[in-house]
Design an enzyme around this catalytic site. Structure first.
Site, short mmCIF file in Angstrom:
data_model
loop_
_atom_site.label_atom_id
_atom_site.label_comp_id
_atom_site.label_asym_id
_atom_site.label_seq_id
_atom_site.Cartn_x
_atom_site.Cartn_y
_atom_site.Cartn_z
N SER A 132 4.00 3.71 7.75
CA SER A 132 2.77 3.29 7.09
C SER A 132 1.54 3.56 7.94
CB SER A 132 2.80 1.80 6.77
OG SER A 132 1.56 1.44 6.19
N LYS A 204 9.44 -1.40 3.76
CA LYS A 204 8.24 -0.58 3.50
C LYS A 204 7.78 -0.75 2.05
CE LYS A 204 4.94 2.46 4.04
NZ LYS A 204 4.51 2.96 2.78
N HIS A 207 6.03 -3.94 1.80
CA HIS A 207 4.71 -3.72 2.42
C HIS A 207 3.75 -3.14 1.37
CE1 HIS A 207 1.82 -0.81 4.02
NE2 HIS A 207 1.69 -1.59 5.08
N ASN A 208 4.23 -2.14 0.64
CA ASN A 208 3.36 -1.50 -0.34
C ASN A 208 3.02 -2.44 -1.49
OD1 ASN A 208 3.72 0.74 1.26
ND2 ASN A 208 3.90 2.14 -0.46
N GLU A 211 0.43 -4.52 -0.26
CA GLU A 211 -0.78 -3.67 -0.21
C GLU A 211 -1.46 -3.64 -1.59
OE1 GLU A 211 -0.12 0.35 1.53
OE2 GLU A 211 -0.96 1.14 -0.33
C1 6PG Z 1 1.03 3.42 3.60
C2 6PG Z 1 0.78 3.51 2.13
C3 6PG Z 1 1.29 4.76 1.54
C4 6PG Z 1 1.17 4.82 0.02
C5 6PG Z 1 -0.20 5.04 -0.46
C6 6PG Z 1 -0.31 5.34 -1.95
O1 6PG Z 1 1.64 2.44 3.99
O2 6PG Z 1 0.60 4.29 4.36
O3 6PG Z 1 1.41 2.44 1.51
O4 6PG Z 1 2.64 4.85 1.90
O5 6PG Z 1 1.93 5.87 -0.43
O6 6PG Z 1 -0.98 3.94 -0.14
O7 6PG Z 1 0.32 4.42 -2.74
P1 6PG Z 1 -0.04 4.34 -4.32
O8 6PG Z 1 -0.31 5.74 -4.76
O9 6PG Z 1 1.16 3.79 -4.99
O10 6PG Z 1 -1.26 3.50 -4.41
#
Ligand code: 6PG
Length: 501
Positions: A132, A204, A207-208, A211
Protein backbone atom coordinates in the site's frame (compact mmCIF):
# COMPACT_ATOMS: atom_id res chain seq x y z
CA UNK A 1 25.41 -10.05 -16.43
CA UNK A 2 26.70 -13.09 -14.53
CA UNK A 3 24.14 -15.75 -13.67
CA UNK A 4 22.71 -16.05 -10.14
CA UNK A 5 23.74 -12.62 -8.89
CA UNK A 6 20.53 -10.67 -8.34
CA UNK A 7 18.89 -10.82 -4.92
CA UNK A 8 15.38 -10.62 -6.33
CA UNK A 9 13.50 -10.35 -9.62
CA UNK A 10 10.42 -8.34 -10.54
CA UNK A 11 7.94 -8.94 -13.36
CA UNK A 12 5.61 -6.18 -14.55
CA UNK A 13 6.95 -2.71 -15.23
CA UNK A 14 3.80 -0.64 -14.94
CA UNK A 15 4.13 2.32 -12.57
CA UNK A 16 3.91 0.33 -9.32
CA UNK A 17 6.38 -2.28 -10.58
CA UNK A 18 8.88 0.34 -11.73
CA UNK A 19 8.70 2.22 -8.46
CA UNK A 20 9.07 -0.91 -6.34
CA UNK A 21 12.06 -2.00 -8.45
CA UNK A 22 13.75 1.39 -7.95
CA UNK A 23 13.03 1.24 -4.23
CA UNK A 24 14.62 -2.23 -4.00
CA UNK A 25 17.64 -1.05 -6.00
CA UNK A 26 18.02 2.02 -3.76
CA UNK A 27 18.35 -0.34 -0.79
CA UNK A 28 21.37 -2.00 -2.39
CA UNK A 29 19.73 -5.20 -3.47
CA UNK A 30 20.54 -6.43 -6.94
CA UNK A 31 17.26 -6.60 -8.85
CA UNK A 32 16.46 -8.14 -12.22
CA UNK A 33 13.40 -6.91 -14.08
CA UNK A 34 11.28 -8.42 -16.82
CA UNK A 35 8.32 -7.10 -18.76
CA UNK A 36 6.32 -8.85 -21.48
CA UNK A 37 7.03 -5.97 -23.86
CA UNK A 38 10.81 -5.74 -23.93
CA UNK A 39 10.93 -2.10 -25.07
CA UNK A 40 9.40 -1.14 -21.72
CA UNK A 41 12.26 -2.91 -19.96
CA UNK A 42 15.00 -1.28 -22.06
CA UNK A 43 13.36 2.12 -21.66
CA UNK A 44 13.16 1.67 -17.88
CA UNK A 45 16.76 0.49 -17.63
CA UNK A 46 18.03 3.29 -19.88
CA UNK A 47 16.32 5.90 -17.75
CA UNK A 48 17.57 4.55 -14.44
CA UNK A 49 20.71 2.48 -14.77
CA UNK A 50 23.25 5.24 -14.31
CA UNK A 51 21.71 6.32 -11.01
CA UNK A 52 20.97 2.77 -9.84
CA UNK A 53 23.53 0.19 -11.01
CA UNK A 54 21.67 -2.51 -9.06
CA UNK A 55 19.04 -2.75 -11.83
CA UNK A 56 19.29 -5.37 -14.57
CA UNK A 57 16.85 -5.86 -17.44
CA UNK A 58 16.17 -9.09 -19.35
CA UNK A 59 14.50 -9.92 -22.63
CA UNK A 60 13.60 -13.55 -21.90
CA UNK A 61 12.04 -15.07 -18.84
CA UNK A 62 14.70 -17.79 -18.87
CA UNK A 63 17.63 -15.36 -18.66
CA UNK A 64 15.72 -13.32 -16.08
CA UNK A 65 15.26 -16.37 -13.87
CA UNK A 66 18.88 -17.50 -14.40
CA UNK A 67 20.07 -14.14 -13.09
CA UNK A 68 18.62 -14.76 -9.60
CA UNK A 69 20.36 -16.10 -6.50
CA UNK A 70 18.82 -19.17 -4.87
CA UNK A 71 16.32 -19.48 -3.42
CA UNK A 72 15.03 -17.41 -6.30
CA UNK A 73 12.55 -14.70 -5.35
CA UNK A 74 10.27 -13.28 -8.02
CA UNK A 75 7.88 -10.41 -7.34
CA UNK A 76 4.88 -10.21 -9.65
CA UNK A 77 3.45 -6.71 -10.16
CA UNK A 78 0.79 -7.31 -12.80
CA UNK A 79 -2.98 -6.94 -12.84
CA UNK A 80 -4.87 -9.11 -10.35
CA UNK A 81 -6.79 -12.11 -11.70
CA UNK A 82 -5.99 -13.82 -15.01
CA UNK A 83 -2.79 -11.84 -15.81
CA UNK A 84 -1.35 -12.94 -12.44
CA UNK A 85 -2.24 -16.58 -13.15
CA UNK A 86 -0.66 -16.36 -16.60
CA UNK A 87 2.62 -15.10 -15.15
CA UNK A 88 2.62 -17.75 -12.42
CA UNK A 89 2.00 -20.48 -15.03
CA UNK A 90 4.92 -19.26 -17.11
CA UNK A 91 7.23 -19.34 -14.07
CA UNK A 92 6.44 -22.73 -12.58
CA UNK A 93 8.59 -24.80 -14.93
CA UNK A 94 11.51 -22.36 -14.65
CA UNK A 95 11.77 -22.37 -10.86
CA UNK A 96 13.25 -24.96 -8.48
CA UNK A 97 11.74 -26.37 -5.31
CA UNK A 98 12.09 -23.88 -2.48
CA UNK A 99 11.95 -20.83 -4.79
CA UNK A 100 9.51 -18.06 -3.90
CA UNK A 101 6.91 -16.19 -5.95
CA UNK A 102 5.60 -12.98 -4.37
CA UNK A 103 2.39 -11.41 -5.64
CA UNK A 104 2.42 -7.70 -4.82
CA UNK A 105 -0.86 -6.88 -6.54
CA UNK A 106 -4.30 -6.30 -5.05
CA UNK A 107 -5.26 -9.97 -5.41
CA UNK A 108 -8.36 -11.47 -3.89
CA UNK A 109 -7.31 -13.42 -0.81
CA UNK A 110 -9.21 -16.54 -1.89
CA UNK A 111 -7.18 -16.57 -5.13
CA UNK A 112 -4.03 -16.27 -3.06
CA UNK A 113 -5.07 -19.21 -0.88
CA UNK A 114 -5.66 -21.33 -4.01
CA UNK A 115 -2.41 -20.25 -5.67
CA UNK A 116 -0.37 -20.93 -2.54
CA UNK A 117 -1.84 -24.41 -2.32
CA UNK A 118 -1.19 -25.21 -5.98
CA UNK A 119 2.36 -23.92 -5.88
CA UNK A 120 3.08 -25.81 -2.67
CA UNK A 121 2.17 -28.98 -4.56
CA UNK A 122 4.93 -27.98 -7.02
CA UNK A 123 7.41 -27.43 -4.19
CA UNK A 124 7.27 -23.64 -4.59
CA UNK A 125 6.52 -20.98 -1.99
CA UNK A 126 3.97 -18.28 -2.63
CA UNK A 127 3.70 -15.03 -0.73
CA UNK A 128 0.67 -12.82 -1.27
CA UNK A 129 1.83 -9.41 -0.12
CA UNK A 130 -0.34 -6.37 0.27
CA UNK A 131 1.55 -3.30 -0.97
CA UNK A 132 0.00 0.00 0.00
CA UNK A 133 0.96 3.58 -0.60
CA UNK A 134 0.35 4.13 -4.28
CA UNK A 135 3.17 5.15 -6.61
CA UNK A 136 4.96 7.30 -4.05
CA UNK A 137 4.78 4.57 -1.42
CA UNK A 138 6.13 1.91 -3.78
CA UNK A 139 9.03 4.22 -4.66
CA UNK A 140 10.02 5.51 -1.22
CA UNK A 141 8.45 3.20 1.34
CA UNK A 142 5.18 1.28 1.18
CA UNK A 143 3.37 -0.49 3.97
CA UNK A 144 3.80 -4.20 3.28
CA UNK A 145 1.44 -6.98 4.37
CA UNK A 146 2.95 -10.35 3.43
CA UNK A 147 1.20 -13.68 3.93
CA UNK A 148 2.51 -17.15 3.15
CA UNK A 149 4.75 -19.74 4.77
CA UNK A 150 6.98 -18.49 7.57
CA UNK A 151 10.00 -20.06 5.85
CA UNK A 152 9.37 -18.08 2.68
CA UNK A 153 8.80 -14.91 4.67
CA UNK A 154 12.14 -15.32 6.45
CA UNK A 155 13.91 -15.37 3.07
CA UNK A 156 12.12 -12.22 1.90
CA UNK A 157 12.10 -10.35 5.22
CA UNK A 158 15.43 -8.47 4.89
CA UNK A 159 14.35 -6.99 1.55
CA UNK A 160 10.76 -6.27 2.61
CA UNK A 161 11.82 -4.64 5.88
CA UNK A 162 14.44 -2.48 4.12
CA UNK A 163 12.16 -1.14 1.40
CA UNK A 164 9.10 -0.50 3.57
CA UNK A 165 8.16 2.85 5.08
CA UNK A 166 9.64 3.55 8.52
CA UNK A 167 8.13 5.12 11.60
CA UNK A 168 9.92 6.94 14.37
CA UNK A 169 10.21 4.59 17.39
CA UNK A 170 9.48 7.43 19.82
CA UNK A 171 6.54 9.17 18.16
CA UNK A 172 5.11 6.35 16.01
CA UNK A 173 4.96 8.87 13.16
CA UNK A 174 6.22 8.15 9.64
CA UNK A 175 9.79 9.25 8.92
CA UNK A 176 9.55 11.39 5.80
CA UNK A 177 12.18 12.62 3.39
CA UNK A 178 13.37 9.63 1.34
CA UNK A 179 14.83 10.67 -2.02
CA UNK A 180 16.04 8.71 -5.05
CA UNK A 181 19.24 6.96 -3.93
CA UNK A 182 18.76 8.25 -0.39
CA UNK A 183 16.39 5.90 1.42
CA UNK A 184 15.44 6.21 5.09
CA UNK A 185 17.83 4.19 7.25
CA UNK A 186 16.62 3.17 10.72
CA UNK A 187 13.17 3.45 12.23
CA UNK A 188 10.55 0.74 12.64
CA UNK A 189 9.67 -0.97 9.34
CA UNK A 190 6.03 -0.87 8.22
CA UNK A 191 6.24 -4.52 7.26
CA UNK A 192 5.48 -7.60 9.28
CA UNK A 193 4.59 -11.22 8.72
CA UNK A 194 0.79 -11.32 8.68
CA UNK A 195 0.27 -15.09 8.61
CA UNK A 196 -0.41 -18.09 6.40
CA UNK A 197 -1.55 -18.17 2.75
CA UNK A 198 -4.05 -15.41 1.85
CA UNK A 199 -3.88 -13.49 5.14
CA UNK A 200 -1.65 -10.70 3.76
CA UNK A 201 -3.95 -10.02 0.86
CA UNK A 202 -6.96 -10.27 3.15
CA UNK A 203 -5.54 -7.62 5.48
CA UNK A 204 -4.71 -5.43 2.46
CA UNK A 205 -8.29 -5.80 1.27
CA UNK A 206 -9.63 -4.67 4.65
CA UNK A 207 -7.13 -1.79 4.55
CA UNK A 208 -8.74 -0.77 1.26
CA UNK A 209 -12.25 -1.13 2.68
CA UNK A 210 -11.24 1.17 5.51
CA UNK A 211 -9.67 3.50 2.92
CA UNK A 212 -13.04 3.68 1.13
CA UNK A 213 -14.72 4.56 4.45
CA UNK A 214 -12.15 7.25 5.32
CA UNK A 215 -12.41 8.85 1.89
CA UNK A 216 -16.20 8.93 1.91
CA UNK A 217 -16.32 10.38 5.44
CA UNK A 218 -13.96 13.15 4.40
CA UNK A 219 -16.22 13.84 1.42
CA UNK A 220 -19.23 14.10 3.71
CA UNK A 221 -17.40 16.60 5.95
CA UNK A 222 -16.50 18.61 2.83
CA UNK A 223 -20.07 18.47 1.54
CA UNK A 224 -21.51 19.74 4.83
CA UNK A 225 -19.15 22.71 4.86
CA UNK A 226 -19.78 23.35 1.18
CA UNK A 227 -23.56 23.03 1.22
CA UNK A 228 -24.50 24.46 4.62
CA UNK A 229 -21.72 26.93 5.32
CA UNK A 230 -21.03 27.79 1.66
CA UNK A 231 -17.29 27.80 2.32
CA UNK A 232 -14.98 28.10 -0.66
CA UNK A 233 -12.71 25.14 -1.49
CA UNK A 234 -9.70 27.16 -0.38
CA UNK A 235 -11.31 27.99 2.98
CA UNK A 236 -12.07 24.30 3.46
CA UNK A 237 -8.51 23.42 2.47
CA UNK A 238 -7.25 25.61 5.29
CA UNK A 239 -9.65 23.88 7.70
CA UNK A 240 -8.38 20.44 6.63
CA UNK A 241 -4.82 21.66 7.13
CA UNK A 242 -5.79 22.66 10.64
CA UNK A 243 -7.49 19.30 11.31
CA UNK A 244 -4.31 17.63 10.13
CA UNK A 245 -2.46 19.08 13.12
CA UNK A 246 -4.68 17.27 15.65
CA UNK A 247 -6.35 13.91 16.23
CA UNK A 248 -7.24 13.59 12.54
CA UNK A 249 -3.58 13.90 11.46
CA UNK A 250 -3.38 11.57 8.46
CA UNK A 251 -2.33 11.26 4.84
CA UNK A 252 -5.89 11.46 3.51
CA UNK A 253 -6.69 14.64 5.49
CA UNK A 254 -3.39 16.15 4.33
CA UNK A 255 -4.01 15.47 0.64
CA UNK A 256 -7.59 16.70 0.98
CA UNK A 257 -6.22 20.04 2.20
CA UNK A 258 -3.88 20.15 -0.79
CA UNK A 259 -6.62 19.23 -3.28
CA UNK A 260 -9.05 21.83 -1.93
CA UNK A 261 -6.45 24.58 -2.24
CA UNK A 262 -5.46 23.52 -5.76
CA UNK A 263 -6.44 25.68 -8.76
CA UNK A 264 -7.32 24.17 -12.14
CA UNK A 265 -4.44 25.19 -14.42
CA UNK A 266 -6.82 25.49 -17.39
CA UNK A 267 -9.63 27.62 -15.99
CA UNK A 268 -8.03 28.96 -12.78
CA UNK A 269 -11.16 27.78 -10.96
CA UNK A 270 -10.83 25.72 -7.76
CA UNK A 271 -9.64 22.33 -9.01
CA UNK A 272 -12.20 20.34 -7.02
CA UNK A 273 -15.01 22.23 -8.77
CA UNK A 274 -13.96 21.07 -12.22
CA UNK A 275 -13.82 17.37 -11.27
CA UNK A 276 -16.97 15.44 -12.20
CA UNK A 277 -18.77 14.02 -9.15
CA UNK A 278 -18.64 10.36 -10.19
CA UNK A 279 -16.28 7.96 -8.43
CA UNK A 280 -14.78 4.80 -9.86
CA UNK A 281 -13.59 1.72 -8.02
CA UNK A 282 -11.51 -1.32 -8.71
CA UNK A 283 -13.35 -3.62 -6.35
CA UNK A 284 -11.48 -4.11 -3.08
CA UNK A 285 -14.10 -2.18 -1.07
CA UNK A 286 -16.79 -4.30 -2.69
CA UNK A 287 -14.91 -7.50 -1.79
CA UNK A 288 -14.62 -6.28 1.81
CA UNK A 289 -18.35 -5.67 1.99
CA UNK A 290 -19.28 -8.95 0.31
CA UNK A 291 -17.01 -10.79 2.70
CA UNK A 292 -18.55 -8.99 5.70
CA UNK A 293 -22.00 -10.09 4.49
CA UNK A 294 -20.78 -13.64 3.85
CA UNK A 295 -19.38 -13.92 7.36
CA UNK A 296 -22.27 -12.06 8.98
CA UNK A 297 -20.00 -9.37 10.41
CA UNK A 298 -21.54 -5.91 10.77
CA UNK A 299 -19.37 -3.62 8.62
CA UNK A 300 -22.02 -1.20 7.31
CA UNK A 301 -19.78 1.84 7.02
CA UNK A 302 -17.49 0.33 4.37
CA UNK A 303 -20.56 -0.94 2.51
CA UNK A 304 -22.11 2.55 2.60
CA UNK A 305 -18.88 3.97 1.22
CA UNK A 306 -19.05 1.52 -1.68
CA UNK A 307 -22.72 2.32 -2.32
CA UNK A 308 -21.94 6.05 -2.16
CA UNK A 309 -19.55 5.54 -5.09
CA UNK A 310 -22.24 3.54 -6.92
CA UNK A 311 -24.78 6.33 -6.40
CA UNK A 312 -22.29 8.92 -7.55
CA UNK A 313 -21.74 6.92 -10.74
CA UNK A 314 -25.38 7.16 -11.85
CA UNK A 315 -24.89 10.82 -12.63
CA UNK A 316 -27.41 11.11 -15.50
CA UNK A 317 -30.16 9.50 -13.43
CA UNK A 318 -29.39 11.79 -10.49
CA UNK A 319 -29.58 14.82 -12.76
CA UNK A 320 -33.06 13.82 -13.92
CA UNK A 321 -34.18 13.04 -10.36
CA UNK A 322 -32.86 16.37 -9.08
CA UNK A 323 -35.43 18.11 -11.28
CA UNK A 324 -38.29 15.99 -9.90
CA UNK A 325 -37.62 15.07 -6.28
CA UNK A 326 -37.82 17.79 -3.65
CA UNK A 327 -35.63 18.18 -0.59
CA UNK A 328 -36.56 19.81 2.73
CA UNK A 329 -37.88 23.37 3.01
CA UNK A 330 -35.31 25.97 4.01
CA UNK A 331 -34.19 25.23 7.55
CA UNK A 332 -34.84 27.71 10.36
CA UNK A 333 -32.05 26.25 12.49
CA UNK A 334 -29.51 28.89 13.46
CA UNK A 335 -26.04 27.79 12.46
CA UNK A 336 -22.88 29.09 14.07
CA UNK A 337 -20.09 28.64 11.56
CA UNK A 338 -17.22 28.02 13.98
CA UNK A 339 -19.30 25.63 16.10
CA UNK A 340 -20.47 23.65 13.10
CA UNK A 341 -16.95 23.30 11.67
CA UNK A 342 -15.74 21.99 14.99
CA UNK A 343 -18.74 19.63 15.29
CA UNK A 344 -18.09 18.28 11.78
CA UNK A 345 -14.53 17.51 12.81
CA UNK A 346 -15.81 15.65 15.88
CA UNK A 347 -18.35 13.75 13.77
CA UNK A 348 -15.63 12.75 11.34
CA UNK A 349 -13.44 11.44 14.15
CA UNK A 350 -16.24 9.45 15.83
CA UNK A 351 -17.33 7.96 12.49
CA UNK A 352 -13.74 7.02 11.74
CA UNK A 353 -13.44 5.20 15.06
CA UNK A 354 -16.57 3.16 14.25
CA UNK A 355 -15.36 2.34 10.76
CA UNK A 356 -12.02 1.03 12.06
CA UNK A 357 -13.83 -0.90 14.80
CA UNK A 358 -15.78 -2.65 12.03
CA UNK A 359 -12.64 -3.37 9.97
CA UNK A 360 -10.87 -4.96 12.92
CA UNK A 361 -13.96 -7.00 13.83
CA UNK A 362 -14.02 -8.26 10.28
CA UNK A 363 -10.39 -9.37 10.46
CA UNK A 364 -11.12 -11.01 13.79
CA UNK A 365 -13.86 -13.12 12.25
CA UNK A 366 -11.79 -13.93 9.17
CA UNK A 367 -8.94 -15.28 11.27
CA UNK A 368 -11.35 -17.78 12.82
CA UNK A 369 -12.75 -18.71 9.43
CA UNK A 370 -9.32 -19.24 7.83
CA UNK A 371 -7.31 -20.42 10.84
CA UNK A 372 -4.99 -17.40 10.93
CA UNK A 373 -3.52 -15.84 14.01
CA UNK A 374 -3.64 -12.15 13.21
CA UNK A 375 -1.81 -9.72 15.47
CA UNK A 376 -4.00 -6.64 15.38
CA UNK A 377 -1.48 -4.47 17.24
CA UNK A 378 1.14 -5.35 14.62
CA UNK A 379 -1.26 -4.68 11.75
CA UNK A 380 -2.09 -1.24 13.17
CA UNK A 381 1.67 -0.66 13.58
CA UNK A 382 2.52 -1.32 9.93
CA UNK A 383 -0.33 0.94 8.85
CA UNK A 384 1.21 3.88 10.75
CA UNK A 385 3.43 4.71 7.78
CA UNK A 386 3.56 4.18 4.02
CA UNK A 387 -0.05 3.23 3.37
CA UNK A 388 -2.99 5.32 2.20
CA UNK A 389 -4.74 5.17 5.59
CA UNK A 390 -1.61 6.14 7.55
CA UNK A 391 -2.64 8.31 10.47
CA UNK A 392 -1.60 9.35 13.95
CA UNK A 393 -4.77 7.57 15.07
CA UNK A 394 -3.20 4.18 14.19
CA UNK A 395 -0.84 4.64 17.14
CA UNK A 396 -3.90 4.64 19.41
CA UNK A 397 -5.11 1.38 17.84
CA UNK A 398 -1.64 -0.13 18.33
CA UNK A 399 -1.74 0.91 21.99
CA UNK A 400 -5.26 -0.47 22.44
CA UNK A 401 -4.24 -3.93 21.18
CA UNK A 402 -0.93 -3.81 23.09
CA UNK A 403 -2.95 -3.20 26.27
CA UNK A 404 -5.42 -5.93 25.42
CA UNK A 405 -4.61 -8.27 22.50
CA UNK A 406 -8.02 -9.94 23.00
CA UNK A 407 -9.99 -6.67 22.68
CA UNK A 408 -13.30 -7.64 21.07
CA UNK A 409 -14.12 -4.20 19.69
CA UNK A 410 -12.07 -1.00 19.51
CA UNK A 411 -15.04 0.93 20.90
CA UNK A 412 -14.44 -0.80 24.24
CA UNK A 413 -10.91 0.53 24.58
CA UNK A 414 -10.69 3.41 27.08
CA UNK A 415 -9.14 5.89 24.66
CA UNK A 416 -11.79 5.36 21.97
CA UNK A 417 -14.63 5.15 24.49
CA UNK A 418 -13.54 8.49 25.99
CA UNK A 419 -13.29 10.10 22.55
CA UNK A 420 -16.82 9.12 21.69
CA UNK A 421 -18.07 10.22 25.12
CA UNK A 422 -16.43 13.59 24.51
CA UNK A 423 -17.61 14.16 20.93
CA UNK A 424 -20.86 12.29 20.54
CA UNK A 425 -23.19 15.22 21.12
CA UNK A 426 -21.50 17.08 18.21
CA UNK A 427 -21.62 13.91 16.13
CA UNK A 428 -25.35 13.54 16.70
CA UNK A 429 -25.98 17.22 16.03
CA UNK A 430 -24.10 17.14 12.74
CA UNK A 431 -26.10 14.16 11.51
CA UNK A 432 -29.39 15.81 12.57
CA UNK A 433 -28.43 19.00 10.75
CA UNK A 434 -27.43 17.02 7.65
CA UNK A 435 -30.79 15.24 7.58
CA UNK A 436 -32.62 18.50 8.20
CA UNK A 437 -30.80 20.17 5.30
CA UNK A 438 -31.18 17.14 3.05
CA UNK A 439 -27.46 16.46 2.70
CA UNK A 440 -26.51 12.80 2.31
CA UNK A 441 -24.16 11.51 5.01
CA UNK A 442 -24.23 7.75 4.45
CA UNK A 443 -21.05 6.87 6.31
CA UNK A 444 -21.56 9.31 9.21
CA UNK A 445 -25.10 8.01 9.67
CA UNK A 446 -24.19 4.35 9.31
CA UNK A 447 -21.37 4.78 11.81
CA UNK A 448 -23.64 6.31 14.43
CA UNK A 449 -26.25 3.60 13.87
CA UNK A 450 -23.51 1.02 14.29
CA UNK A 451 -22.47 2.70 17.54
CA UNK A 452 -26.03 2.89 18.84
CA UNK A 453 -26.76 -0.70 17.81
CA UNK A 454 -23.55 -2.06 19.26
CA UNK A 455 -24.19 -0.41 22.63
CA UNK A 456 -27.86 -1.47 22.74
CA UNK A 457 -28.76 -4.32 25.05
CA UNK A 458 -32.14 -4.42 23.35
CA UNK A 459 -32.75 -4.14 19.61
CA UNK A 460 -36.09 -4.46 17.77
CA UNK A 461 -35.19 -7.82 16.25
CA UNK A 462 -37.55 -9.51 18.70
CA UNK A 463 -40.32 -8.27 16.42
CA UNK A 464 -38.42 -9.31 13.32
CA UNK A 465 -37.92 -12.83 14.65
CA UNK A 466 -41.64 -13.02 15.43
CA UNK A 467 -42.39 -11.97 11.84
CA UNK A 468 -40.08 -14.72 10.57
CA UNK A 469 -41.87 -17.23 12.72
CA UNK A 470 -45.27 -15.94 11.57
CA UNK A 471 -44.75 -16.32 7.83
CA UNK A 472 -42.06 -18.97 7.64
CA UNK A 473 -42.10 -20.97 10.88
CA UNK A 474 -38.49 -19.90 11.35
CA UNK A 475 -38.86 -20.22 15.16
CA UNK A 476 -37.82 -17.85 17.93
CA UNK A 477 -36.00 -17.97 21.24
CA UNK A 478 -37.73 -16.75 24.41
CA UNK A 479 -36.49 -14.10 26.82
CA UNK A 480 -37.52 -16.32 29.73
CA UNK A 481 -35.75 -19.48 28.53
CA UNK A 482 -32.07 -20.34 28.21
CA UNK A 483 -30.40 -19.43 24.90
CA UNK A 484 -30.48 -22.03 22.15
CA UNK A 485 -33.99 -23.34 22.79
CA UNK A 486 -36.29 -22.69 19.82
CA UNK A 487 -40.06 -22.33 19.74
CA UNK A 488 -42.73 -21.92 17.11
CA UNK A 489 -46.23 -20.52 17.51
CA UNK A 490 -48.98 -21.98 15.37
CA UNK A 491 -50.04 -18.64 13.89
CA UNK A 492 -53.23 -20.12 12.40
CA UNK A 493 -54.21 -21.12 15.92
CA UNK A 494 -52.26 -18.66 18.04
CA UNK A 495 -54.09 -19.62 21.23
CA UNK A 496 -52.59 -23.06 21.12
CA UNK A 497 -49.47 -23.65 23.22
CA UNK A 498 -46.31 -22.99 21.32
CA UNK A 499 -44.27 -25.84 19.94
CA UNK A 500 -40.80 -26.42 21.34
CA UNK A 501 -38.44 -27.37 18.52
C1 6PG B 1 -3.16 1.49 -1.73
C2 6PG B 1 -4.46 1.64 -2.45
C3 6PG B 1 -4.45 1.01 -3.79
C4 6PG B 1 -5.81 1.03 -4.49
C5 6PG B 1 -6.19 2.34 -5.01
C6 6PG B 1 -7.41 2.34 -5.91
O1 6PG B 1 -3.21 0.97 -0.63
O2 6PG B 1 -2.12 1.91 -2.24
O3 6PG B 1 -5.46 1.03 -1.69
O4 6PG B 1 -4.05 -0.32 -3.60
O5 6PG B 1 -5.74 0.17 -5.56
O6 6PG B 1 -6.40 3.21 -3.94
O7 6PG B 1 -8.50 1.72 -5.36
P1 6PG B 1 -9.97 1.98 -5.98
O8 6PG B 1 -9.79 2.12 -7.45
O9 6PG B 1 -10.78 0.77 -5.66
O10 6PG B 1 -10.45 3.24 -5.36
Amino acid sequence: MIENTSDIGLIGLAVMGQNLALNIADHNFGISVYNRTYSKTTDFIDRNQTSTPNLHGFETLESFIDSLKSPKKVVIMVQAGKPTDAVIDSLVHLLDPGDIIIDGGNAKWTDTIAREKNLKDNGLHFIGSGVSGGEEGARFGPSLMPGGSLEAWQAVEPIWNSISAKVDPNTGKPIEGALPGKPIIGGIPCSTYIGENGSGHYVKMVHNGIEYGDMQMICEAYDLMHSILKLSPHEMGVIFDDWNTGELDSFLIEITGDILKQTDPRTRKPFVDIVLDTAGQKGTGKWTSINALDMGVPAPTVAEAVFARCLSAIKEEREVASGILKGPKKSETAINKTDLISAIRDALYCSKICSYAQGFQLMNEAQKEYGWNLKFGEIAKIWRGGCIIRAAFLQKITEAYEKNPELSNLLLDDYFKNCIDKYQSSWRRVISIAVEFGIPVPTFASAISYYDSYRADRLPQNLLQAQRDYFGAHTYERTDETRGKSFHLDWLNPRRPEIKI
